[in-house]
Design an enzyme around this catalytic site. Sequence first.
Site, mmCIF file in Angstrom:
data_model
loop_
_atom_site.group_PDB
_atom_site.id
_atom_site.type_symbol
_atom_site.label_atom_id
_atom_site.label_comp_id
_atom_site.label_asym_id
_atom_site.label_seq_id
_atom_site.Cartn_x
_atom_site.Cartn_y
_atom_site.Cartn_z
ATOM 1 N N GLU A 60 -2.707 6.278 15.260
ATOM 2 C CA GLU A 60 -2.742 6.483 16.731
ATOM 3 C C GLU A 60 -3.090 7.921 17.092
ATOM 4 O OE1 GLU A 60 -0.001 4.338 19.145
ATOM 5 O OE2 GLU A 60 0.170 2.727 17.647
ATOM 6 N N GLN A 68 14.297 15.415 -2.442
ATOM 7 C CA GLN A 68 14.788 16.582 -3.186
ATOM 8 C C GLN A 68 16.310 16.516 -3.369
ATOM 9 O OE1 GLN A 68 12.644 18.600 -4.462
ATOM 10 N NE2 GLN A 68 14.068 20.059 -5.381
ATOM 11 N N ILE A 69 17.000 16.119 -2.330
ATOM 12 C CA ILE A 69 18.472 16.080 -2.402
ATOM 13 C C ILE A 69 18.940 15.019 -3.403
ATOM 14 C CG2 ILE A 69 20.530 15.462 -1.026
ATOM 15 C CD1 ILE A 69 19.193 17.047 1.297
ATOM 16 N N LEU A 95 -9.296 -0.749 17.993
ATOM 17 C CA LEU A 95 -10.143 0.341 18.470
ATOM 18 C C LEU A 95 -10.958 0.915 17.309
ATOM 19 C CD1 LEU A 95 -10.936 2.286 20.786
ATOM 20 C CD2 LEU A 95 -8.969 3.713 20.152
ATOM 21 N N THR A 125 -3.758 -3.142 12.149
ATOM 22 C CA THR A 125 -2.400 -3.595 11.862
ATOM 23 C C THR A 125 -2.252 -5.040 12.372
ATOM 24 O OG1 THR A 125 -1.569 -1.351 12.073
ATOM 25 C CG2 THR A 125 0.056 -3.113 12.301
ATOM 26 N N GLU A 138 -13.015 1.735 13.849
ATOM 27 C CA GLU A 138 -14.059 1.052 13.079
ATOM 28 C C GLU A 138 -14.312 1.849 11.805
ATOM 29 O OE1 GLU A 138 -17.453 0.385 15.599
ATOM 30 O OE2 GLU A 138 -16.286 -0.880 16.976
ATOM 31 N N PRO A 139 -15.046 1.267 10.848
ATOM 32 C CA PRO A 139 -15.262 2.007 9.595
ATOM 33 C C PRO A 139 -15.859 3.399 9.823
ATOM 34 C CG PRO A 139 -15.946 -0.270 9.330
ATOM 35 C CD PRO A 139 -15.588 -0.093 10.789
ATOM 36 N N GLY A 193 17.410 14.407 -6.082
ATOM 37 C CA GLY A 193 16.960 14.815 -7.411
ATOM 38 C C GLY A 193 16.066 13.755 -8.042
ATOM 39 N N GLY A 211 -13.215 6.767 13.743
ATOM 40 C CA GLY A 211 -11.756 6.838 13.769
ATOM 41 C C GLY A 211 -11.321 7.791 14.860
HETATM 42 C C1 LIG Z 1 -1.806 1.977 8.112
HETATM 43 C C2 LIG Z 1 -2.770 2.188 9.241
HETATM 44 C C3 LIG Z 1 -2.695 1.373 10.355
HETATM 45 C C4 LIG Z 1 -3.613 1.534 11.407
HETATM 46 N N1 LIG Z 1 -3.568 0.670 12.460
HETATM 47 C C5 LIG Z 1 -4.568 0.713 13.389
HETATM 48 C C6 LIG Z 1 -4.636 -0.286 14.418
HETATM 49 O O1 LIG Z 1 -3.787 -1.182 14.504
HETATM 50 N N2 LIG Z 1 -5.676 -0.230 15.292
HETATM 51 C C7 LIG Z 1 -6.628 0.735 15.239
HETATM 52 O O2 LIG Z 1 -7.536 0.717 16.071
HETATM 53 N N3 LIG Z 1 -6.585 1.698 14.278
HETATM 54 C C8 LIG Z 1 -5.577 1.701 13.358
HETATM 55 N N4 LIG Z 1 -5.542 2.658 12.356
HETATM 56 C C9 LIG Z 1 -6.604 3.659 12.297
HETATM 57 C C10 LIG Z 1 -6.137 5.058 12.608
HETATM 58 O O3 LIG Z 1 -5.895 5.193 13.972
HETATM 59 C C11 LIG Z 1 -7.215 6.022 12.071
HETATM 60 O O4 LIG Z 1 -7.109 6.010 10.659
HETATM 61 C C12 LIG Z 1 -7.068 7.409 12.613
HETATM 62 O O5 LIG Z 1 -7.348 7.448 13.982
HETATM 63 C C13 LIG Z 1 -8.001 8.403 11.891
HETATM 64 O O6 LIG Z 1 -9.294 7.909 11.806
HETATM 65 P P1 LIG Z 1 -10.055 7.932 10.385
HETATM 66 O O7 LIG Z 1 -9.139 7.317 9.392
HETATM 67 O O8 LIG Z 1 -11.386 7.336 10.574
HETATM 68 O O9 LIG Z 1 -10.168 9.471 10.016
HETATM 69 P P2 LIG Z 1 -11.296 10.498 10.533
HETATM 70 O O10 LIG Z 1 -11.421 10.418 12.013
HETATM 71 O O11 LIG Z 1 -12.522 10.325 9.717
HETATM 72 O O12 LIG Z 1 -10.594 11.882 10.176
HETATM 73 C C14 LIG Z 1 -10.619 12.442 8.858
HETATM 74 C C15 LIG Z 1 -9.911 13.808 8.949
HETATM 75 O O13 LIG Z 1 -10.649 14.662 9.837
HETATM 76 C C16 LIG Z 1 -9.777 15.162 10.852
HETATM 77 N N5 LIG Z 1 -10.537 15.332 12.081
HETATM 78 C C17 LIG Z 1 -11.382 14.461 12.693
HETATM 79 N N6 LIG Z 1 -11.895 14.980 13.814
HETATM 80 C C18 LIG Z 1 -11.351 16.217 13.945
HETATM 81 C C19 LIG Z 1 -11.481 17.271 14.904
HETATM 82 N N7 LIG Z 1 -12.270 17.146 15.990
HETATM 83 N N8 LIG Z 1 -10.767 18.409 14.703
HETATM 84 C C20 LIG Z 1 -9.961 18.548 13.608
HETATM 85 N N9 LIG Z 1 -9.812 17.604 12.670
HETATM 86 C C21 LIG Z 1 -10.490 16.451 12.840
HETATM 87 C C22 LIG Z 1 -8.683 14.124 10.981
HETATM 88 O O14 LIG Z 1 -7.509 14.671 11.542
HETATM 89 C C23 LIG Z 1 -8.494 13.719 9.516
HETATM 90 O O15 LIG Z 1 -7.666 14.665 8.883
HETATM 91 C C24 LIG Z 1 -4.602 2.547 11.332
HETATM 92 C C25 LIG Z 1 -4.650 3.390 10.207
HETATM 93 C C26 LIG Z 1 -3.762 3.215 9.167
HETATM 94 C C27 LIG Z 1 -3.856 4.118 7.964
#
Ligand SMILES: Cc1cc2nc3c(=O)[nH]c(=O)nc-3n(C[C@H](O)[C@H](O)[C@H](O)COP(=O)(O)OP(=O)(O)OC[C@H]3O[C@@H](n4cnc5c(N)ncnc54)[C@H](O)[C@@H]3O)c2cc1C
Length: 391
Positions: A371, A344-345, A133, A167, A135-136, A347, A139
């Site tokens: 997720e 912490q526990i 789901l 993943t 993309e760069p 140390g 998120g």
């Molecule tokens: C190890 C790992 C495995 C993953 N596996 C998968 C996978 O298998 N498939 C897949 O599709 N994705 C996967 N992901 C992606 C993951 O779901 C996203 O990283 C996540 O949804 C957050 O998107 P982002 O990293 O683009 O952060 P962003 O959406 O850019 O968010 C950056 C920050 O802004 C905050 N933020 C954004 N919008 C709001 C809002 N409206 N209100 C308040 N705060 C907000 C977020 O909480 C976060 O703190 C994976 C990520 C990791 C790290």
Amino acid sequence: MPDRAPQPVDRQLPTDEARDLISLVRDIAQREIAPSAAEEEDTGRFPREVFTLLSDSGLLGLPYDAEFGGGEQPYEVYLQVLEELAAARLTVGLGVSVHTLASYALAAHGTKEQQAEHLPAMLGGGLLGAYCLSEPASGSDAASLRTKAVRESGGDWVLTGTKAWITHGGIADFYTVMARTGEDGPRGITAFLVPGDAEGLSAAVPEKKMGLKGSPTAQVHLDGVRVPDARRLGDEGQGFAIALSALDSGRLGIAACAIGVAQAALDAAVSYAAERRQFGRPIADFQGLRFMLADMATQIEAGRALYLTAARLRDAGLPFAKQAAMAKLHCTETAMRVTTDAVQILGGYGYIADFPAERYMREAKVLQIVEGTNQIQRMVIARHLAGPEER
Ligand SMILES: Cc1cc2nc3c(=O)[nH]c(=O)nc-3n(C[C@H](O)[C@H](O)[C@H](O)COP(=O)(O)OP(=O)(O)OC[C@H]3O[C@@H](n4cnc5c(N)ncnc54)[C@H](O)[C@@H]3O)c2cc1C
């Protein structure tokens, strides 16, 4: 010290079959997963053979119908299996959860023909799945995804774009891919089942992560990947709704994994506190630490109860999205707190890799992000309470 002292959790399980299942999983976890977890997480080795064993043991399709190879277990049982696996090694528990998430679109929205053709191999034939789901540039705002699927005059679909953070990216046998087939926003998205060896599909070098290093996370490039219409899952434009309903269930998997990691950290802290002596006594004698252990155990039990409540609503066919978001939020925050307290526990020994506490803490962090970040979980819960936000 072993990664996890063998202190079985007292579980509420609905049937003898479920009790046998948990015993089997504990046995596999203790024999096949836990002993190599620390070393393999250090080197970043993905334990593919463990997933083959889980598949052969009927543990990769637990919550799905038996008709096409699933285990037909209620979610309250499946999630406790995940918890046991994640306690032994998060790469495995989370990997099973992601595989289940990747299988959801076909199992819940595929046609009978599609299910008969693909599901048996996915649920028990040794295949491993990925869910695509993110993309760069999209998120949290996943509905703004840009990967395109264009249909060639009533024939194949051609997929082009880049998925991020996937993943099992690069090692999966099948990818459930959400791509844009129509208008901007959530209604223009469609789901596809793409084989791992499709021409034009490739994965980047896996990301270098803080923890969960054995689980490959990589960008997946789709460069003109041809997919027949028979691999479209659900209707055109239904993909985002499918992706979100998959995530309602997937979040429960993350919640259960978080409780597994937290339980493992608590077990490690209890064992250590009983053995380590300072001021002529075991440190477990000091009230300052006893109260920390009591709080950790209480938060874990509360988290387990919350994810089981959501699971039982789901098993009863009732709405559970709000409780799933609450469970994901509470259980992953609990995992972060409990693993930090475990460090912490222990140390200074908590801060070094000879003991598992620091690994648990690094692993817990990612569960607050995947997720749907915990900010997004709060948005989901608040929408249930106060309705949608005004733009
Ligand atoms: C190890 C790992 C495995 C993953 N596996 C998968 C996978 O298998 N498939 C897949 O599709 N994705 C996967 N992901 C992606 C993951 O779901 C996203 O990283 C996540 O949804 C957050 O998107 P982002 O990293 O683009 O952060 P962003 O959406 O850019 O968010 C950056 C920050 O802004 C905050 N933020 C954004 N919008 C709001 C809002 N409206 N209100 C308040 N705060 C907000 C977020 O909480 C976060 O703190 C994976 C990520 C990791 C790290």
